[in-house]
Each structure stands twice: as structure tokens, then as C-alpha cells.
Design a protein around this motif. Structure first.
Motif, PDB file in Angstrom:
ATOM      1  N   GLY A  77       0.847  -1.181   0.000  1.00 54.37           N
ATOM      2  CA  GLY A  77       0.000   0.000   0.000  1.00 54.37           C
ATOM      3  C   GLY A  77       0.884   1.231   0.000  1.00 54.37           C
ATOM      4  O   GLY A  77       1.970   1.229   0.587  1.00 54.37           O
ATOM      5  N   LEU A 131       1.007   5.755   0.048  1.00 53.07           N
ATOM      6  CA  LEU A 131       0.371   7.009   0.435  1.00 53.07           C
ATOM      7  C   LEU A 131       1.149   8.122  -0.238  1.00 53.07           C
ATOM      8  O   LEU A 131       2.380   8.139  -0.178  1.00 53.07           O
ATOM      9  CB  LEU A 131       0.439   7.175   1.961  1.00 53.07           C
ATOM     10  CG  LEU A 131      -0.085   8.477   2.530  1.00 53.07           C
ATOM     11  CD1 LEU A 131      -1.613   8.473   2.523  1.00 53.07           C
ATOM     12  CD2 LEU A 131       0.431   8.679   3.956  1.00 53.07           C
ATOM     13  N   MET A 141      -4.461   7.563  -0.571  1.00 52.79           N
ATOM     14  CA  MET A 141      -4.027   6.174  -0.429  1.00 52.79           C
ATOM     15  C   MET A 141      -4.114   5.511  -1.798  1.00 52.79           C
ATOM     16  O   MET A 141      -5.122   5.640  -2.487  1.00 52.79           O
ATOM     17  CB  MET A 141      -4.896   5.423   0.579  1.00 52.79           C
ATOM     18  CG  MET A 141      -4.734   5.936   1.981  1.00 52.79           C
ATOM     19  SD  MET A 141      -5.375   4.814   3.244  1.00 52.79           S
ATOM     20  CE  MET A 141      -6.984   4.418   2.639  1.00 52.79           C
ATOM     21  N   LEU A 184      -3.578  -0.440  -2.730  1.00 50.21           N
ATOM     22  CA  LEU A 184      -3.746  -1.481  -1.719  1.00 50.21           C
ATOM     23  C   LEU A 184      -3.929  -2.803  -2.443  1.00 50.21           C
ATOM     24  O   LEU A 184      -4.834  -2.956  -3.265  1.00 50.21           O
ATOM     25  CB  LEU A 184      -4.962  -1.200  -0.837  1.00 50.21           C
ATOM     26  CG  LEU A 184      -5.302  -2.313   0.158  1.00 50.21           C
ATOM     27  CD1 LEU A 184      -4.178  -2.475   1.168  1.00 50.21           C
ATOM     28  CD2 LEU A 184      -6.598  -2.015   0.861  1.00 50.21           C
ATOM     29  N   ILE A 215      -4.237  -0.338   5.502  1.00 51.22           N
ATOM     30  CA  ILE A 215      -4.951   0.943   5.554  1.00 51.22           C
ATOM     31  C   ILE A 215      -4.611   1.674   6.843  1.00 51.22           C
ATOM     32  O   ILE A 215      -4.301   2.865   6.834  1.00 51.22           O
ATOM     33  CB  ILE A 215      -6.476   0.738   5.425  1.00 51.22           C
ATOM     34  CG1 ILE A 215      -6.819   0.270   4.010  1.00 51.22           C
ATOM     35  CG2 ILE A 215      -7.223   2.035   5.746  1.00 51.22           C
ATOM     36  CD1 ILE A 215      -8.272  -0.133   3.828  1.00 51.22           C
ATOM     37  N   ARG A 257      -1.245   3.319   6.762  1.00 56.78           N
ATOM     38  CA  ARG A 257      -1.214   4.533   5.946  1.00 56.78           C
ATOM     39  C   ARG A 257      -1.948   5.684   6.630  1.00 56.78           C
ATOM     40  O   ARG A 257      -1.541   6.837   6.481  1.00 56.78           O
ATOM     41  CB  ARG A 257      -1.768   4.249   4.556  1.00 56.78           C
ATOM     42  CG  ARG A 257      -0.782   3.349   3.788  1.00 56.78           C
ATOM     43  CD  ARG A 257      -1.251   3.005   2.417  1.00 56.78           C
ATOM     44  NE  ARG A 257      -2.455   2.183   2.495  1.00 56.78           N
ATOM     45  CZ  ARG A 257      -3.278   1.985   1.481  1.00 56.78           C
ATOM     46  NH1 ARG A 257      -3.051   2.553   0.305  1.00 56.78           N
ATOM     47  NH2 ARG A 257      -4.338   1.217   1.606  1.00 56.78           N
ATOM     48  N   LEU A 314      -7.668  12.523   4.231  1.00 55.24           N
ATOM     49  CA  LEU A 314      -7.185  11.348   3.520  1.00 55.24           C
ATOM     50  C   LEU A 314      -8.246  10.955   2.510  1.00 55.24           C
ATOM     51  O   LEU A 314      -9.441  10.903   2.848  1.00 55.24           O
ATOM     52  CB  LEU A 314      -6.941  10.230   4.517  1.00 55.24           C
ATOM     53  CG  LEU A 314      -6.075   9.066   4.122  1.00 55.24           C
ATOM     54  CD1 LEU A 314      -4.734   9.507   3.573  1.00 55.24           C
ATOM     55  CD2 LEU A 314      -5.868   8.151   5.324  1.00 55.24           C
ATOM     56  N   ALA A 323      -9.287   8.296  -0.996  1.00 56.64           N
ATOM     57  CA  ALA A 323      -9.007   7.015  -1.642  1.00 56.64           C
ATOM     58  C   ALA A 323     -10.069   6.776  -2.699  1.00 56.64           C
ATOM     59  O   ALA A 323     -11.132   7.402  -2.679  1.00 56.64           O
ATOM     60  CB  ALA A 323      -9.019   5.889  -0.605  1.00 56.64           C
TER      61      ALA A 323
END
Length: 194
Positions: free
Chosen positions: A100, A102, A112, A115, A131, A134, A146, A148
Motif C-alpha cells: 500500500g 500514500l 491512499m 492497496l 490501511i 497509511r 485522507l 481514496a
């Protein structure tokens, strides 16, 4: 925390599997020279190939997955301190099982990316650990938001994001959308305030 092994809660995690208990070591990296590139490339190739098949099964147009792969490695510094964080998880035998990344997208926001958990390690909570690592890295970077994305129809990832505390969000300038804008209608977006 960034550069070297991650905090204790991630160092030597034991996971129950159908075959017993597996010890997983999760590591973050401070420089490109520290990263086992063959493991990183292998997991990212598996990830983009898997994602391509999923996108296509949902009606997305054909796209070149190698563009995503090469762009990631051409800009690897974006996921290393001080701009980001990169994690790999290995089992006791040294096999790479998960990854993963970031990347900071602005002073107070990070995204992010990538993954991926190898099929043999799924169902052990490793995705959630990646997760959480991160999220902790984002906090250490001083990030306040954050974000994603995942493809529509990835119900297990949607449930995981919601369980961890992410909310559905409007589209943003994600890395996927920047490289392949034709995938935007096939993406689902998430946000978490830290």
C-alpha cells in the motif's frame, strides 16, 4: 515511524489462516534503495492486472495498465518520506504478501493508493492493517484529509473503508483519473478527516 519498521502494532502481527497462524512483518521505507523493487513491482503488477480485469468486467473501456505501473515507478519518490509512505508486508519466509502507498497531494491532503493483498493472504485482516498503517503515516505527515478510490463493484473494499471510518466522497483528482480519465465513471471515492 516513516522510514524503517512501522510502529509495534504492525511489526510482528500474527494472523489466523486456514493453515494455522502466519506471522507478517510490515515495513515502511525511507529511500528507494531500501525498497525490494522486485517485490514492489511484482505486487503492483498483480494489482493493476487484477484491477484491469475488474474494471473491464464492469464495462470500462480498454486501457494500458503498464502506463499506471511505469508512472508509479517513475514517481516513486512521491510515496516515500517526506511526501508519502510506502509499505510492504512479508511472511516469515520473506514472500511479499501485500502493499500500500500514500502520496501527499497538497499540504493537508494525501491519497491512499495501490492497496493489494496477495490472494493467499486475503481474509486475514492484512488489507485493514495496510490501511491503518497509511492512516498513521498520514497523521505523522500532518495531513488533515485522507482520500481514496476504488472501482465500483468492489464491495469488500467499500465495506472496509466504511468500517474504518471513511465516508463516500465526490470525485477528486485521483492518480487513476489523472492517468486514465475514462475510468472516472467506474470509480467510487472516499474521504476521511484525520
Amino acid at each position: 515511524m516513516l522510514g524503517g519498521e512501522t510502529p509495534r502494532m504492525f511489526e510482528n502481527a500474527s494472523y489466523e489462516t486456514g493453515k494455522g497462524t502466519a506471522n507478517i512483518l510490515m515495513t515502511s521505507y525511507s529511500t528507494i534503495n531500501d525498497v525490494p523493487i522486485e517485490d514492489a513491482r511484482s505486487l503492483l503488477t498483480a494489482h493493476v492486472t487484477w484491477a484491469y480485469d475488474k474494471f473491464r468486467s464492469l464495462g470500462a473501456p480498454e486501457f494500458d495498465v503498464m502506463v499506471h505501473l511505469e508512472r508509479f515507478f517513475a514517481h516513486f519518490d512521491d510515496v516515500l518520506p517526506p511526501r508519502g509512505a510506502y509499505f510492504l508486508a512479508h511472511d516469515e519466509a520473506g514472500r511479499a504478501l501485500g502493499t500500500g502507498a500514500l502520496r501527499r497531494v497538497s499540504e493537508d491532503k494525501a491519497e491512499m493508493k495501490h492497496l493489494y493483498v496477495h490472494p493467499e493472504a486475503r481474509g486475514m485482516g492484512l488489507g485493514q492493517r495496510l490501511i491503518e498503517a497509511r492512516i498513521e503515516a498520514a497523521r505523522a505527515l500532518g495531513v488533515r484529509t485522507l482520500v481514496a478510490d476504488t472501482f465500483r463493484g468492489n464491495d469488500s473494499m467499500v465495506r472496509l473503508y466504511h468500517r474504518i471510518g471513511f465516508s463516500d466522497a465526490e470525485p477528486y483528482d485521483s492518480a487513476v483519473a489523472t492517468i486514465t480519465p475514462e475510468l472516472i465513471p467506474h470509480l467510487r471515492y472516499f474521504r476521511m478527516t484525520l
